[in-house]
Design an enzyme around this catalytic site. Structure first.
Site, PDB file in Angstrom:
ATOM      1  CG  ASN A  82      -7.754  -2.748  -6.586  1.00  0.00           C
ATOM      2  OD1 ASN A  82      -6.138  -3.688  -6.585  1.00  0.00           O
ATOM      3  ND2 ASN A  82      -8.080  -1.841  -4.771  1.00  0.00           N
ATOM      4  CG  ASP A 105      -2.186   0.544   1.193  1.00  0.00           C
ATOM      5  OD1 ASP A 105      -2.073   1.624   0.508  1.00  0.00           O
ATOM      6  OD2 ASP A 105      -2.459   1.705   1.943  1.00  0.00           O
TER       7      ASP A 105
END
Length: 247
Positions: A69, A21
């Protein structure tokens, strides 16, 4: 003493899972588009993979692309998929030279044909790698995985092939995407976020969690060593007491 020298080889995590991340924030800090962050995150993938193979970690699972996503801007998704194909092509020789086997978990039917073809080709060509298994969680999420597994088990039960008492924790684990791998010993999440983001929720039941403020493109071998040293300083009890472990 360097951090790597503090690692106890006998206490290495067998399986490390990573939530990569911070690519977008890393790019934003530099006044660039999010894709620039993803491009630079590839170097962190290389460093972590190399370090794990060098140390003797057997399995490394990277959260590459979640089912959620798909909600990102189309241009970012297209760039990610294109980057995945080029990265596989560029890194395949390194995987082969280092005995790393590439595998995937997730719903590959939903990704582009070119991406799927590149992945399947690389997986086939590296399948004899025995030093380490690199697992990409691609178009993956735990709720998708568990729902899929429940449907499979329910279908067998409906056909009379499975009795309720046969549905044990071990049976469920054996029907998950990760059936071929041990549960992760250590989960690393970068960028200072403290959540699991729908990642390996069943498998992480007794995993040690390590959170760092380091953004993914800045995550180096040294950062990995720090995470492993931290992990090795913990007592893994699996529901037992400290006194029981000493017996």
């Amino acid at each position: 003493m360097e951090t790597k020298d503090c690692i106890i080889s006998e206490k290495l995590p067998r399986h490390i899972a990573v939530i990569m991340d911070g690519n977008g924030r890393w790019a934003k800090q530099r006044g660039r588009e999010r894709v620039f962050g993803h491009q630079n995150g590839v170097n962190a993938v290389r460093q972590v993979t190399e370090a794990c193979a060098e140390l003797g970690v057997e399995y490394l699972t990277l959260y590459t692309f979640s089912t959620e996503n798909w909600n990102r801007p189309k241009e970012e998704i297209d760039a990610l998929m294109s980057m995945l194909v080029s990265t596989i092509a560029n890194e395949e020789k390194t995987l082969l030279d280092n005995g790393v086997r590439l595998e995937c978990i997730g719903d590959l039917s939903a990704i582009s044909q070119d991406t799927r073809k590149a992945l399947e080709g690389c997986m086939e060509r590296t399948r004899k790698g025995s030093r380490m298994t690199l697992i990409l969680a691609l178009n993956y999420s735990s709720r998708w995985e568990i729902t899929k597994t429940i449907k499979t088990i329910a279908a067998r039960a409906a056909k009379g092939e499975l009795a309720p008492e046969e549905i044990t924790q071990d049976y469920i684990s054996a029907n998950l995407e990760t059936a071929s791998y041990p549960d992760p010993d250590l989960l690393i999440r970068t960028s200072g976020e403290y959540r699991l983001s729908n990642y390996l929720l069943w498998q992480l039941a007794y995993t040690e969690l390590y959170f760092t403020n380091t953004l993914w493109p800045d995550f180096t071998k040294e950062e990995l060593y720090k995470a492993i040293v931290d992990y090795q300083g913990r007592e893994r009890r699996f529901g037992k007491t400290s006194e029981q472990l000493k017996k």
